[in-house]
Design a protein around this motif. Structure first.
Motif, PDB file in Angstrom:
ATOM      1  N   CYS A 129       0.853  -1.239   0.137  1.00 43.31           N
ATOM      2  CA  CYS A 129       0.070   0.052  -0.067  1.00 43.31           C
ATOM      3  C   CYS A 129       0.915   1.204   0.193  1.00 43.31           C
ATOM      4  N   LYS A 130       1.918   1.208   0.812  1.00 42.27           N
ATOM      5  CA  LYS A 130       2.840   2.167   0.854  1.00 42.27           C
ATOM      6  C   LYS A 130       3.473   2.691  -0.663  1.00 42.27           C
ATOM      7  N   SER A 133       0.527   3.879  -3.057  1.00 45.12           N
ATOM      8  CA  SER A 133       0.375   5.261  -2.826  1.00 45.12           C
ATOM      9  C   SER A 133       1.257   6.394  -3.423  1.00 45.12           C
ATOM     10  N   VAL A 230      -6.601   2.318  -2.444  1.00 43.00           N
ATOM     11  CA  VAL A 230      -5.592   3.371  -2.751  1.00 43.00           C
ATOM     12  C   VAL A 230      -6.037   4.206  -3.782  1.00 43.00           C
ATOM     13  N   GLY A 235      -3.177   9.123  -4.540  1.00 40.22           N
ATOM     14  CA  GLY A 235      -2.372   8.097  -3.826  1.00 40.22           C
ATOM     15  C   GLY A 235      -2.871   8.091  -2.317  1.00 40.22           C
ATOM     16  N   ARG A 236      -4.247   8.555  -1.925  1.00 39.00           N
ATOM     17  CA  ARG A 236      -4.756   8.653  -0.606  1.00 39.00           C
ATOM     18  C   ARG A 236      -5.147   6.891  -0.229  1.00 39.00           C
ATOM     19  N   LEU A 237      -4.765   6.819   1.130  1.00 41.50           N
ATOM     20  CA  LEU A 237      -5.230   5.662   1.694  1.00 41.50           C
ATOM     21  C   LEU A 237      -6.480   5.707   2.455  1.00 41.50           C
TER      22      LEU A 237
END
Length: 272
Positions: A129-130, A133, A230, A235-237
């Motif tokens: 996820c990092k 993003s 995502v 790119g926000r979680l």
């Protein structure tokens, strides 16, 4: 029974309890349909019902008969119109009571053997996820908790592989034929990719939230799974849990909320 007189009415404590429960029920139903087209139908039906009570009290027999037929037919129409809201309401009740996930109920009432404990590593999911993003690559990841997700798993392409960061990044790559749809993780493994999720019809969602967020919310309304979305644009979680979206999360906030939710009492155990 204790009672007191209000004008020409004798009101007891049970009457007050009855009125309070009905008022609470109507309020909860309104909250459930608020912001949708169904809310206007609900308010309109209430106004017709109040008009029926008024003409009945005034003794207008012909109009009372007409409204009685309308209300009796309208009850069936309401079930058809509000089928999605009724389903959502029953799902919320079922998830809040958590009866279906009771080990005692499964073992002695439903005659199901106790389910084994699984350990799912979340660190590869968070690392993926990092990266997604940072690279503005969209992603939709479903992590099973207790509810059966088999019908959603079958809607996609079977993977059945160990959870890993490289595999998740490969699936959500823009050049991958599997990047559309969701990845479902269950029992510590990626079960399927390109899965189709139910889309929420909540009209109160901001217009800035796209299809992935609606799918994440819809899945969280239908099951107790945790869904990570995502955003491809920003790119926000975002994390969806029990019909609620937690947007603009940092990676540490996502990790904290996700691990706390999945460590709640239930069928599985999770580790980072």
């Amino acid at each position: 029974m204790l009672a007191f007189r209000l004008g020409f009415l004798d009101v007891g404590w049970l009457d007050l309890l009855d009125i309070s429960l009905v008022a609470l029920l109507i309020y909860q139903i309104y909250n459930l349909v608020r912001g949708s087209v169904a809310s206007r139908v609900f308010v309109g039906y209430l106004l017709v019902y109040f008009a029926y009570l008024l003409v009945k009290a005034l003794g207008l027999n012909l109009l009372t008969t007409i409204l009685e037929y309308f209300i009796s037919v309208g009850a069936l129409a309401l079930i058809i119109i509000f089928q999605q809201e009724i389903r959502r309401f029953l799902l919320l009740i079922g998830k809040s009571t958590n009866v279906a996930n009771s080990r005692w109920l499964r073992r002695w009432v439903l005659r199901q053997p106790p389910a084994p404990e699984f350990i799912t590593a979340l660190r590869p999911v968070l690392d993926a996820c990092k990266t997604l993003s940072a690279e503005f690559s969209g992603g939709l990841i479903v992590i099973r908790k207790n509810d059966d997700l088999e019908k959603f798993v079958q809607s996609g392409e079977s993977i059945d592989a160990e959870v890993s960061k490289p595999l998740l990044l490969a699936i959500f790559s823009q050049y991958s034929p599997l990047h559309d749809g969701a990845v479902i993780i269950s029992d510590g493994r990626i079960q399927s990719a390109r899965c189709i999720l139910p889309v929420s019809d909540d009209d109160e969602l901001p217009s800035t939230l796209g299809f992935r967020h609606r799918a994440a919310l819809g899945m969280s309304e239908a099951t107790d799974a945790a869904i990570i979305a995502v955003s491809e644009e920003s790119g926000r979680l975002t994390l969806a849990l029990n019909g609620e979206l937690f947007t603009n999360l940092t990676l540490s906030e996502l990790e904290e909320r996700l691990s706390r939710y999945l460590r709640e009492p239930g069928r599985k155990a999770y580790q980072l």
